[in-house]
Design a protein around this motif. Sequence first.
Motif, PDB file in Angstrom:
ATOM      1  N   ASP A   1      76.355  62.235  77.470  1.00 46.18           N
ATOM      2  CA  ASP A   1      76.970  61.630  76.287  1.00 46.18           C
ATOM      3  C   ASP A   1      77.862  60.435  76.579  1.00 46.18           C
ATOM      4  N   GLY A   2      77.852  59.931  77.798  1.00 42.45           N
ATOM      5  CA  GLY A   2      78.643  58.752  78.117  1.00 42.45           C
ATOM      6  C   GLY A   2      80.135  59.032  78.110  1.00 42.45           C
ATOM      7  N   ILE A   3      80.928  58.040  77.736  1.00 39.19           N
ATOM      8  CA  ILE A   3      82.385  58.190  77.650  1.00 39.19           C
ATOM      9  C   ILE A   3      82.686  58.822  76.300  1.00 39.19           C
ATOM     10  N   GLN A   4      82.811  60.134  76.282  1.00 38.64           N
ATOM     11  CA  GLN A   4      82.984  60.865  75.021  1.00 38.64           C
ATOM     12  C   GLN A   4      84.384  61.465  74.941  1.00 38.64           C
ATOM     13  N   LEU A   5      85.051  61.256  73.802  1.00 37.92           N
ATOM     14  CA  LEU A   5      86.387  61.776  73.552  1.00 37.92           C
ATOM     15  C   LEU A   5      86.336  62.697  72.344  1.00 37.92           C
ATOM     16  N   GLU A   6      87.192  63.715  72.338  1.00 36.12           N
ATOM     17  CA  GLU A   6      87.231  64.637  71.198  1.00 36.12           C
ATOM     18  C   GLU A   6      88.532  64.473  70.428  1.00 36.12           C
ATOM     19  N   TYR A   7      88.430  64.404  69.102  1.00 36.76           N
ATOM     20  CA  TYR A   7      89.592  64.474  68.233  1.00 36.76           C
ATOM     21  C   TYR A   7      90.073  65.936  68.262  1.00 36.76           C
TER      22      TYR A   7
ATOM     23  N   VAL B   1      89.404  69.836  65.597  1.00 38.79           N
ATOM     24  CA  VAL B   1      90.277  69.488  64.475  1.00 38.79           C
ATOM     25  C   VAL B   1      90.185  70.493  63.338  1.00 38.79           C
ATOM     26  N   MET B   2      89.051  71.186  63.238  1.00 39.95           N
ATOM     27  CA  MET B   2      88.874  72.194  62.193  1.00 39.95           C
ATOM     28  C   MET B   2      88.177  73.411  62.793  1.00 39.95           C
ATOM     29  N   PRO B   3      88.381  74.588  62.225  1.00 38.06           N
ATOM     30  CA  PRO B   3      87.800  75.790  62.823  1.00 38.06           C
ATOM     31  C   PRO B   3      86.284  75.839  62.767  1.00 38.06           C
ATOM     32  N   THR B   4      85.692  74.990  61.940  1.00 40.75           N
ATOM     33  CA  THR B   4      84.231  75.006  61.786  1.00 40.75           C
ATOM     34  C   THR B   4      83.544  73.744  62.280  1.00 40.75           C
ATOM     35  N   MET B   5      84.319  72.686  62.553  1.00 37.97           N
ATOM     36  CA  MET B   5      83.713  71.401  62.915  1.00 37.97           C
ATOM     37  C   MET B   5      84.431  70.762  64.091  1.00 37.97           C
ATOM     38  N   ALA B   6      83.663  70.357  65.084  1.00 39.62           N
ATOM     39  CA  ALA B   6      84.188  69.575  66.205  1.00 39.62           C
ATOM     40  C   ALA B   6      83.812  68.120  65.982  1.00 39.62           C
ATOM     41  N   CYS B   7      84.796  67.221  66.121  1.00 38.71           N
ATOM     42  CA  CYS B   7      84.565  65.789  65.904  1.00 38.71           C
ATOM     43  C   CYS B   7      84.797  65.033  67.207  1.00 38.71           C
ATOM     44  N   ARG B   8      83.852  64.174  67.574  1.00 40.66           N
ATOM     45  CA  ARG B   8      83.933  63.439  68.829  1.00 40.66           C
ATOM     46  C   ARG B   8      83.485  62.001  68.626  1.00 40.66           C
ATOM     47  N   ILE B   9      83.883  61.149  69.546  1.00 36.45           N
ATOM     48  CA  ILE B   9      83.488  59.737  69.532  1.00 36.45           C
ATOM     49  C   ILE B   9      83.009  59.399  70.938  1.00 36.45           C
ATOM     50  N   GLN B  10      81.900  58.671  71.048  1.00 32.69           N
ATOM     51  CA  GLN B  10      81.360  58.393  72.370  1.00 32.69           C
ATOM     52  C   GLN B  10      80.918  56.940  72.506  1.00 32.69           C
ATOM     53  N   ARG B  11      81.148  56.429  73.695  1.00 28.97           N
ATOM     54  CA  ARG B  11      80.782  55.055  74.022  1.00 28.97           C
ATOM     55  C   ARG B  11      79.639  55.092  75.024  1.00 28.97           C
ATOM     56  N   LEU B  12      78.530  54.453  74.669  1.00 28.28           N
ATOM     57  CA  LEU B  12      77.384  54.327  75.566  1.00 28.28           C
ATOM     58  C   LEU B  12      77.395  52.894  76.096  1.00 28.28           C
ATOM     59  N   VAL B  13      77.636  52.733  77.378  1.00 29.98           N
ATOM     60  CA  VAL B  13      77.747  51.400  77.972  1.00 29.98           C
ATOM     61  C   VAL B  13      76.371  50.736  78.013  1.00 29.98           C
ATOM     62  N   PRO B  14      76.330  49.413  78.161  1.00 31.45           N
ATOM     63  CA  PRO B  14      75.043  48.720  78.262  1.00 31.45           C
ATOM     64  C   PRO B  14      74.175  49.318  79.367  1.00 31.45           C
ATOM     65  N   GLY B  15      72.909  49.559  79.041  1.00 31.51           N
ATOM     66  CA  GLY B  15      71.978  50.124  80.015  1.00 31.51           C
ATOM     67  C   GLY B  15      72.062  51.631  80.154  1.00 31.51           C
ATOM     68  N   PHE B  16      72.891  52.290  79.326  1.00 35.69           N
ATOM     69  CA  PHE B  16      73.043  53.750  79.437  1.00 35.69           C
ATOM     70  C   PHE B  16      71.727  54.453  79.128  1.00 35.69           C
ATOM     71  N   HIS B  17      71.341  55.364  79.996  1.00 31.65           N
ATOM     72  CA  HIS B  17      70.125  56.165  79.807  1.00 31.65           C
ATOM     73  C   HIS B  17      70.515  57.613  80.077  1.00 31.65           C
TER      74      HIS B  17
END
Length: 351
Positions: free
Chosen positions: A243-249, A258-274
């Motif tokens: 998942d690349g550089i992934q951070l979780e709220y 952040v919630m008991p039923t939902m996990a929220c995350r944000i991820q950065r895929l760098v150029p050329g990421f496979h």
Amino acid sequence: MTATSVSSLRRHTEQAYAEMAELGVGALWRHLGNLFPAEPATRAVPFHWSYGALRPYMLHFADVLSIEEAQRRVLMLVNPGLQAESATVTGLYAGIQVILPGEQAQAHRHAANAFRFIIEGSGAYTTVAGERVHMHPGDLLLTPGWQWHDHYHEGDGPMMWLDGLDFPIVNALDAQFFELHGETAQQSSVPDGLSSAQFIHGRLNPTWIRERTVSSPIGNYPWAETERAFAAIAEDAAGSAVDGIQLEYTNPWTGGPVMPTMACRIQRLVPGFHGAPRRHTAGTILHVVRGEGTTVVDGQEIYWGEKDVLVVPSWATYQHINASRSADAVLFAYSNEPVVRALGLYRDELR
């Protein structure tokens, strides 16, 4: 045994099955394979919604349907395999909402947890439990279950955001409640953005607040903070091979979702990421914040661009690819992982 005897036995057996059905009884041996499949047999399918294709419909209904008529002007993103429950992936829902300048969305509350990830526009805010929380593209705004909330737009141009809710889980448990507020809008009772100001610092939490809520007390995780976090990491971290550089709220009280039923995350895929291929037992919805790329889901190539939404069902093998040589791709993702983990059913496998 004669042919006549065999035929008579079959008739009596079928009659027994029919009589048992009227008594509310089924024969386990006739359903064992369906009830206990060797692997998850999810009804959700990999799917993709193009924001560019949906936006004209949003603007059309913004023109022809008043906010008073609709209460919430939202296009639901319904998975073809989950139409009966209006779900986007198992247990979760996504929709795209639009509000125009000068409009006020009626205050209401429901047992389901909700959040808004802002897509475009400026000048709008949501009021949650008496706190006005202002919206900017990339912000994540939380509305925990059974908290009053309404929206108002005092800026220019349409305001659009991604709605994420867990109502398919809540409805499946027969635990949903809903109520309209007595007034169209709540009265502001605390300074604007107070919850974020008190908690967004992460390791410095206020000592005078004693209630430890199951959902995060933060009203808004601003995009400016998210960008600052990615900039601080820069190119120094290897990140995840999947998942690349992934951070979780996270919830500052627990360090968990952040919630008991939902996990929220944000991820950065760098150029050329496979990314390496992986599967897990959490259904996931992804929204493209910026960039473009491909996600291969169970062999199906899904090409996505900025602001699109796509789905990775539970136990589907997925692989993210950013073929660009110069531009990052950034994805916001939310899943039902907290529920699956709480039930002891989470399983993860690199392929």
